[in-house]
Design a protein around this motif. Structure first.
Motif, mmCIF file in Angstrom:
data_model
loop_
_atom_site.group_PDB
_atom_site.id
_atom_site.type_symbol
_atom_site.label_atom_id
_atom_site.label_comp_id
_atom_site.label_asym_id
_atom_site.label_seq_id
_atom_site.Cartn_x
_atom_site.Cartn_y
_atom_site.Cartn_z
ATOM 1 N N PRO A 229 68.462 -72.155 -20.464
ATOM 2 C CA PRO A 229 68.823 -71.283 -21.586
ATOM 3 C C PRO A 229 70.121 -70.516 -21.426
ATOM 4 O O PRO A 229 70.555 -69.847 -22.371
ATOM 5 C CB PRO A 229 67.637 -70.313 -21.652
ATOM 6 N N CYS A 230 70.772 -70.585 -20.262
ATOM 7 C CA CYS A 230 71.913 -69.713 -19.964
ATOM 8 C C CYS A 230 73.225 -70.482 -19.895
ATOM 9 O O CYS A 230 73.268 -71.709 -19.951
ATOM 10 C CB CYS A 230 71.692 -69.006 -18.633
ATOM 11 N N SER A 231 74.308 -69.718 -19.729
ATOM 12 C CA SER A 231 75.648 -70.235 -19.508
ATOM 13 C C SER A 231 76.310 -69.445 -18.382
ATOM 14 O O SER A 231 75.863 -68.353 -18.029
ATOM 15 C CB SER A 231 76.493 -70.123 -20.781
ATOM 16 N N TYR A 232 77.397 -69.990 -17.849
ATOM 17 C CA TYR A 232 78.068 -69.319 -16.736
ATOM 18 C C TYR A 232 78.561 -67.919 -17.096
ATOM 19 O O TYR A 232 78.596 -67.027 -16.242
ATOM 20 C CB TYR A 232 79.254 -70.156 -16.237
ATOM 21 N N GLU A 233 78.935 -67.736 -18.337
ATOM 22 C CA GLU A 233 79.423 -66.418 -18.734
ATOM 23 C C GLU A 233 78.361 -65.339 -18.537
ATOM 24 O O GLU A 233 78.687 -64.169 -18.326
ATOM 25 C CB GLU A 233 79.875 -66.448 -20.197
ATOM 26 N N ASP A 234 77.085 -65.738 -18.596
ATOM 27 C CA ASP A 234 76.012 -64.774 -18.387
ATOM 28 C C ASP A 234 76.024 -64.226 -16.962
ATOM 29 O O ASP A 234 75.614 -63.081 -16.732
ATOM 30 C CB ASP A 234 74.652 -65.413 -18.689
ATOM 31 N N LEU A 235 76.489 -65.029 -16.007
ATOM 32 C CA LEU A 235 76.595 -64.555 -14.634
ATOM 33 C C LEU A 235 77.613 -63.423 -14.534
ATOM 34 O O LEU A 235 77.467 -62.520 -13.705
ATOM 35 C CB LEU A 235 77.010 -65.698 -13.706
ATOM 36 N N GLU A 236 78.627 -63.471 -15.361
ATOM 37 C CA GLU A 236 79.667 -62.447 -15.350
ATOM 38 C C GLU A 236 79.294 -61.241 -16.197
ATOM 39 O O GLU A 236 79.761 -60.134 -15.949
ATOM 40 C CB GLU A 236 80.974 -63.056 -15.847
ATOM 41 N N ILE B 75 66.064 -63.175 -22.229
ATOM 42 C CA ILE B 75 66.357 -64.602 -22.290
ATOM 43 C C ILE B 75 67.153 -64.872 -23.562
ATOM 44 O O ILE B 75 66.907 -64.254 -24.608
ATOM 45 C CB ILE B 75 65.048 -65.425 -22.263
ATOM 46 N N GLY B 76 68.150 -65.733 -23.447
ATOM 47 C CA GLY B 76 68.892 -66.136 -24.631
ATOM 48 C C GLY B 76 69.888 -65.130 -25.147
ATOM 49 O O GLY B 76 70.396 -65.282 -26.258
ATOM 50 N N GLN B 77 70.187 -64.103 -24.370
ATOM 51 C CA GLN B 77 71.174 -63.106 -24.780
ATOM 52 C C GLN B 77 72.226 -62.956 -23.679
ATOM 53 O O GLN B 77 72.003 -63.346 -22.530
ATOM 54 C CB GLN B 77 70.489 -61.759 -25.022
ATOM 55 N N ASN B 78 73.359 -62.381 -24.056
ATOM 56 C CA ASN B 78 74.444 -62.238 -23.086
ATOM 57 C C ASN B 78 73.964 -61.514 -21.835
ATOM 58 O O ASN B 78 73.387 -60.428 -21.908
ATOM 59 C CB ASN B 78 75.605 -61.464 -23.696
ATOM 60 N N GLY B 79 74.213 -62.129 -20.680
ATOM 61 C CA GLY B 79 73.871 -61.484 -19.423
ATOM 62 C C GLY B 79 72.399 -61.450 -19.115
ATOM 63 O O GLY B 79 71.969 -60.657 -18.265
ATOM 64 N N MET B 80 71.606 -62.314 -19.742
ATOM 65 C CA MET B 80 70.160 -62.309 -19.514
ATOM 66 C C MET B 80 69.635 -63.737 -19.424
ATOM 67 O O MET B 80 70.060 -64.601 -20.180
ATOM 68 C CB MET B 80 69.410 -61.625 -20.665
ATOM 69 N N GLY B 81 68.687 -63.937 -18.516
ATOM 70 C CA GLY B 81 67.974 -65.207 -18.519
ATOM 71 C C GLY B 81 67.693 -65.772 -17.144
ATOM 72 O O GLY B 81 68.331 -65.409 -16.157
ATOM 73 N N PRO B 82 66.758 -66.705 -17.070
ATOM 74 C CA PRO B 82 66.521 -67.485 -15.841
ATOM 75 C C PRO B 82 67.444 -68.686 -15.835
ATOM 76 O O PRO B 82 67.587 -69.384 -16.829
ATOM 77 C CB PRO B 82 65.056 -67.904 -15.991
ATOM 78 N N PHE B 83 68.077 -68.952 -14.706
ATOM 79 C CA PHE B 83 69.149 -69.952 -14.669
ATOM 80 C C PHE B 83 68.952 -70.846 -13.452
ATOM 81 O O PHE B 83 69.113 -70.424 -12.312
ATOM 82 C CB PHE B 83 70.495 -69.236 -14.597
ATOM 83 N N SER B 84 68.636 -72.096 -13.689
ATOM 84 C CA SER B 84 68.525 -73.096 -12.638
ATOM 85 C C SER B 84 69.892 -73.710 -12.393
ATOM 86 O O SER B 84 70.489 -74.279 -13.303
ATOM 87 C CB SER B 84 67.527 -74.180 -13.073
#
Length: 892
Positions: free
Chosen positions: A151-158, A317-326
Motif C-alpha cells: 500500500p505504500c511508496s518510497y515517499e512515505d519513508l521520507e 494506511i494509505g496516507q502520506n507517511g503511513m503504512g506497512p511496507f514490505s
C-alpha cells in the motif's frame, strides 16, 4: 568523434529498482551512473550499482548451448527440451514436470514461463526463488487485504514521523533508501527511527532506538503493541468499523499476552517495550518497513499479519507517511508476483483457487489445459525431484544448489533427476554442473524488458550491449520450446513489447476495479512507446482516476465485502522456542544467515568486481565473545559449523555486536569462491505453514574449532585452484586474485604452489624464506611485476593483506617494495590503505584513521578529506564507529 550513447536502464540488484545511465565508452568499457531523473533513486547508487561496469566481462560467460557438456545448436537443444518435457507429460502426467525461475529475470520472461506451464502444460509446478524471500509477505497481504497489495511508496519513508525497521538491515541491503531516509531526517530532525533486529547492524547504529529482539519474537512484540494501542485509546474505531472485520477477535488474542510473557518471548525489558509502544501510539505518521528478518521464519506470515493488524487498528494506511511496507530483496520479485510466478497464484494477481479467476485466464489465454490446482512450492518441489516424482526440470536464472535450505539434499536431487535444463549467464555454478542441457541467456545490459520495484514502480531494462556468442533472451527460450510442443500461435511473440502488451491487456480483462493489479493503460502500447517507456507506478487502468502512490486510505480492500481482515494470532503458537546451550568446545547456538554490503546472492556478478570483494573477502562467522570462549575460539580462527545436514568452515569474527546464543554468517559463498562455505547446506528446511517460505534465520548449529596445521594468504596473477584445500576463499583483486586458506594437514611447497598456479621454480625470479615449523614465504617476479606471493604459518597469518594486494597490480618496483613482499607489511615509507571501508571510493581504514588523527571530527569531515561515504553512504556507520573507537572489520 561519435558521441557516446547513454542508455537509461534499471539496476539488476535489489528491490529498490534504481535508475541507471549506462554509457559504452570508445575503449569498450561501460560507465555506469545513477539516473537523476528516476524517481526511485534520483541519481544515487549503492556500491554494487556503481560497480556494474566492472561486471560485464565475458570470461565467465556461457556463450553457446550445451547438451551433456558438449556444444550444440539451439535447434537441437530446444528440440530436446521440448521432446523430453512432452514425453514426461505423456507418460507420467503434467505434474511430472516443473519450472524453477528467479526474481532476477524480467517480467516478460516470467509471464511467458507462467503461461506455458499453467496454461498449456497443465500444471502449476512453477515456482521462484522469490519464495525464499517474500512469500510470507504475499500470504500476509492476501489474508489481510484480499490481494498481494503493497500500500505504500518510497515517499512515505521520507514523510513519516516514525519509521520502524523490522528484520531489515536497510543500510547494507537497500542503501539508496537508507540515504533517502537520512536526507529526510536532516531536514526533519523530529523524525524517529526504531530498528527491531537481534543483531547490531549498520542500520541500528543510526537508530533512535534499537530493540535487540529474540529470534521469532516479532508476533509477541506486535501483539503486545495491538493491545497497548487499544489501552492507549488510539484505535481508529471509525476506520475499523467501516473497513475491517475481525478486530475484536484479534484484540482478544493480543490481550492474552501479559507483560512477563512479552518480556520472555521478545527478550526485551519492560522498559524497552513501553518505550516502543508509547512512541508508536503517539506518532500517527508511522511506516513499518519489514524484510527478510520477518519473512524468513516458520511464523513469517503471522509476523506480517501482526504488523498489519496494528496499522489497520489505527487506520495508519494509505496516507502520506503511513503504512506497512514490505521491501523486496530482488530486482523483480514484484514483477514475478504480478504475473503469477508463484506456484499458488495466477497471472495478473489472480488466484488458482478462485473459479472465476481461473475461467478468466483460461478464456484470455485460450488455454487448452489450465492447471486445476496449486503447484508445488520451492522446497516441496525439490523434495519431489529427490523422490523421483519430477522427471523434467527447467531452472532459469537461479542457483538452488546453493540457495535452498538443506542445499546438499537439493544438489543430490539435481544429480538424480532424469532431465535438468539450466538457463544461465555464467558457465559454472553449483547448479549448472548437473544440467543435461545448458542454455546461454542474455545478461543485464543485453536483454530488454521490465521490472517492478518494491513500491510497485515498473521500469525498463534496456540493452546497451549486443548479446554475446549465441546468448538469447529468457522469454524467447520458453516461447521456442512452446512452439516445438505444438503451441505456436499462443507463443508467437515478435519481441518483449508484444509480451508486455498481452500482460497489460490481461491485467485489465474483466477487471473494472475488482482487482488491484491493472495496467490496462498500456494494453495498446506500440513498440516505439515501449522502447521509450518511463517509470510508472501501478495501478494504471485504461479508465478512471487513481492515486498510484497509495492503497486503502478509504478502504476498498479485495475481499468480497471490500473489508480488510484482522488475523487473530494465538499466543500458544508463539511462545519462546527452546534455548541454546553450550558445552566445553562444542557450542550449540542459533544460526542467522543474510547478506553483506557489497555482494549479491551467489556472487556470479559481484564476484567479477575486485573492489566489491575488498570489504569482506572471506566467508565469516560473527560470534559473541562469550560464545567464542565457550566454543574455544579466538579472533581469526577457523570455526567448524555443523547442523544435521552438513558442515562448513568459516573465519571467526568475535564481536560484541552479536548476541550471545546466536551467530551470523553470510549467504554468498559458493564452490566457485570458497571450499566448504555453502551456508545453506546447514539450514533446516523448516517452513512457514501458510507461505511455504523457509526459516533461514533460525537453525540450531554446533560450533567447534577447526584445528588447522597450516594457515596462509596468497596473491596470484592467475585464478587459484581451491579443490583439495580444507578451507580456502579466493576473490578477485586488482591484478589477479587473493586467497586465504587453511588446511588440516601439512602442505608441501610443490602442492601449495600448484594450488596457486605458480610458475615453475626455473621460471621467473623467486625469493623464498623459511622459518621453523610451517612458516614459509615465497614470491615470484617476472618482467611485468609480481606473479605470486604466498605466506604461511602454523597460526592465522599476521600481515597486511591490503599491502600485498596493492603490490600485485604495481607496475614500478623498488628494492623496498620487493623486500616488503616477504615481510608481509609495508615499510614506514610505503603508504597502505588498510582494509577497504568504502568500496565506492576505494578508501581504506588507514586512510580514514589518518584523517581522524589529523582532526576530522565527524563523518562529513572524514568524507571531505577522503571522499569515503560520499556515494551510497553504506560505509558511514563504520566511519562513525571509527570516530568512537568501536570499528571492527569483518574480513581483511
Amino acid at each position: 568523434m561519435q558521441e557516446a550513447r547513454v542508455v537509461k536502464t534499471t539496476c539488476p540488484y535489489c528491490g529498490v529498482g534504481c535508475g541507471v545511465l549506462a554509457t559504452q565508452m570508445e575503449d569498450g568499457s561501460v560507465e555506469v551512473k545513477g539516473d537523476p531523473d528516476h524517481p526511485s533513486n534520483f541519481g544515487k547508487l549503492c556500491s554494487k550499482g556503481a560497480a556494474l561496469g566492472e561486471t560485464l566481462g565475458l570470461e565467465t560467460r556461457l556463450l553457446f548451448p550445451q547438451i551433456r557438456g558438449k556444444r550444440a545448436s539451439w535447434d537441437d537443444a530446444l528440440s530436446l527440451v521440448a521432446d523430453r518435457f512432452s514425453s514426461a507429460i505423456r507418460q507420467y502426467g503434467p505434474d511430472s514436470v516443473a519450472f524453477y525461475v528467479s526474481g532476477q529475470i524480467l517480467t516478460e520472461d516470467y509471464y511467458v514461463a507462467n503461461k506455458l506451464m499453467k496454461g498449456f502444460l497443465g500444471s502449476a509446478n512453477i515456482d521462484t526463488n522469490s519464495r525464499l524471500c517474500m512469500a510470507s509477505s504475499v500470504a500476509g497481504h492476501k489474508r489481510a487485504f484480499g490481494a498481494d497489495t503493497v500500500p505504500c511508496s518510497y515517499e512515505d519513508l521520507e514523510d513519516a514521523d516514525l519509521l520502524v525497521l523490522v528484520g531489515s538491515n536497510l543500510a547494507w541491503c537497500h542503501p539508496v533508501l537508507q540515504r533517502r531516509i537520512e536526507d529526510a531526517r536532516k531536514s526533519r530532525p523530529h523524525m524517529k527511527v526504531v530498528v527491531i533486529d537481534p543483531r547490531e547492524t549498520a542500520s541500528s547504529d543510526g537508530a533512535d532506538l534499537h530493540l535487540a529482539i529474540a529470534p521469532d519474537g516479532d508476533v509477541a512484540l506486535f501483539s503486545g503493541l495491538l493491545a497497548y494501542l487499544s489501552k492507549a485509546g488510539v484505535v481508529n474505531h471509525e476506520y475499523v468499523r467501516d473497513h475491517t472485520a475481525g478486530f475484536v477477535e484479534a484484540l482478544n488474542e493480543a490481550q492474552r499476552w501479559e507483560e512477563a510473557s512479552l518480556v520472555e518471548a521478545t527478550g526485551l525489558s519492560a522498559g524497552q517495550l513501553h518505550q516502543f509502544y508509547d512512541l508508536f501510539a503517539r506518532t500517527s505518521k508511522t511506516v513499518t518497513l519489514y524484510s527478510q528478518g520477518v519473512n524468513q521464519s516458520v511464523s513469517g506470515t503471522d509476523k506480517v499479519n501482526a504488523i498489519l493488524n496494528c496499522h489497520l487498528a489505527t487506520g495508519r494506511i494509505g496516507q502520506n507517511g503511513m503504512g506497512p511496507f514490505s521491501i523486496t530483496g530482488q530486482p523483480n520479485a514484484m514483477g514475478g508476483r504480478e504475473v503469477g510466478g508463484l506456484a499458488n497464484t495466477l497471472a495478473a494477481h489472480m488466484e488458482l483457487d478462485n473459479t472465476e479467476h481461473r475461467s478468466l485466464v483460461k478464456q484470455f489465454w485460450k488455454a487448452p489445459a489450465l492447471a486445476p490446482k496449486q503447484g508445488m512450492k520451492a522446497v516441496e518441489l525439490f523434495d519431489a525431484v529427490a523422490s523421483g516424482r519430477i522427471k523434467a526440470l527447467w531452472i532459469m536464472g537461479t542457483n538452488p544448489a546453493d540457495s535452498l535450505p538443506n542445499a546438499g539434499k537439493v544438489e543430490a536431487a539435481l544429480a538424480s533427476c532424469p532431465f535438468v535444463v539450466v538457463s544461465e549467464v555464467v558457465k559454472q555454478t553449483d547448479t549448472s554442473r548437473h544440467a543435461h542441457v545448458l542454455l546461454p541467456s542474455a545478461a543485464w545490459g543485453e536483454k530488454s524488458g521490465t521490472v517492478t520495484n518494491s513500491e510497485r514502480r515498473i521500469s525498463r531494462q534496456r540493452p546497451f550491449l549486443p548479446m554475446p556468442g549465441e546468448a538469447k533472451p529468457d522469454y524467447w527460450q520458453f516461447a521456442q520450446v512452446a512452439r516445438r510442443m505444438g503451441f505456436r500461435q499462443a507463443f508467437d511473440y515478435g519481441g518483449p513489447d508484444a509480451v508486455f502488451r498481452e500482460h497489460a491487456t490481461l491485467s485489465s480483462f474483466a477487471n473494472a476495479g475488482a482487482r488491484d493489479f491493472d495496467i490496462g493503460a498500456y494494453a495498446d502500447i506500440t513498440a516505439e512507446a515501449y522502447a521509450e517507456l518511463s517509470p510508472f507506478q501501478w495501478p494504471a487502468p485504461s479508465e478512471g482516476n487513481v492515486n498510484p502512490r497509495h492503497f486503502f486510505a478509504e478502504g476498498g480492500f479485495y475481499h468480497a465485502d471490500k473489508k480488510a481482515r484482522f488475523i487473530p494470532l494465538k499466543r500458544k503458537d508463539h511462545l519462546p522456542a527452546r534455548k541454546s546451550g553450550q558445552t566445553k568446545y562444542a557450542s550449540t547456538v542459533r544460526l542467522n544467515t543474510g547478506r553483506i554490503r557489497d555482494q549479491w546472492h551467489t556472487m556470479s556478478r559481484t564476484g567479477l568486481s575486485a573492489r566489491l570483494s575488498a570489504h569482506s573477502a572471506e566467508p565469516f562467522l560473527e560470534i559473541s565473545p562469550q560464545d567464542a570462549e565457550d566454543a574455544g575460539l579466538q579472533q581469526a580462527d577457523i570455526a567448524q559449523v555443523t547442523s544435521p545436514h552438513g558442515s562448513v568452515l568459516l573465519r571467526v569474527v568475535v564481536t560484541s555486536r552479536q548476541k550471545t546464543g546466536a551467530v551470523f554468517a553470510p549467504l554468498h559463498w559458493t564452490d566457485q569462491f570458497a571450499t566448504n562455505a555453502r551456508i545453506d547446506r546447514l539450514v533446516t528446511a523448516d517452513l512457514d505453514p501458510f507461505s511455504g517460505q523457509p526459516a533461514y534465520k533460525h537453525t540450531d548449529v554446533s560450533i567447534s574449532p577447526f584445528n588447522a596445521v597450516v594457515y596462509g594468504f596468497a596473491v596470484t596473477r592467475n585464478k587459484p585452484s581451491l579443490k583439495g584445500l580444507d578451507y580456502a576463499a579466493a576473490v578477485r583483486c586488482d591484478g589477479g586474485w587473493r586467497m586465504d586458506f587453511a588446511h588440516g594437514s601439512y602442505l608441501d611447497q610443490s602442492a601449495l604452489l600448484k594450488h596457486l598456479r605458480a610458475p615453475q621454480k626455473n621460471s621467473g625470479h623467486w625469493s623464498e624464506y623459511r622459518q621453523s615449523g610451517d612458516a614459509y614465504r615465497a614470491a615470484c617476479f617476472d618482467e611485468d611485476g609480481l606473479v605470486v606471493a604466498c605466506l604461511t604459518s602454523a597460526k592465522p597469518v599476521s600481515l597486511s593483506r591490503s599491502h600485498l594486494v596493492s603490490l600485485l597490480a604495481k607496475e614500478e618496483w623498488s628494492q623496498q617494495d620487493r623486500l616488503s613482499v616477504l615481510a608481509g607489511f609495508p615499510s614506514a615509507t610505503q603508504p597502505s590503505k588498510g582494509a577497504i571501508v568504502c568500496a565506492c571510493m576505494n578508501v581504506g581504514v588507514n586512510e580514514i584513521g589518518k584523517a581522524i588523527a589529523e582532526g576530522a571530527h565527524c563523518v562529513d569531515s572524514v568524507a571531505e578529506i577522503t571522499m569515503a561515504g560520499t556515494n551510497c553512504g553504506s560505509c558511514r556507520t563504520e566511519i562513525e564507529r571509527m570516530l568512537h573507537g568501536q570499528f571492527q572489520q569483518a574480513a581483511q
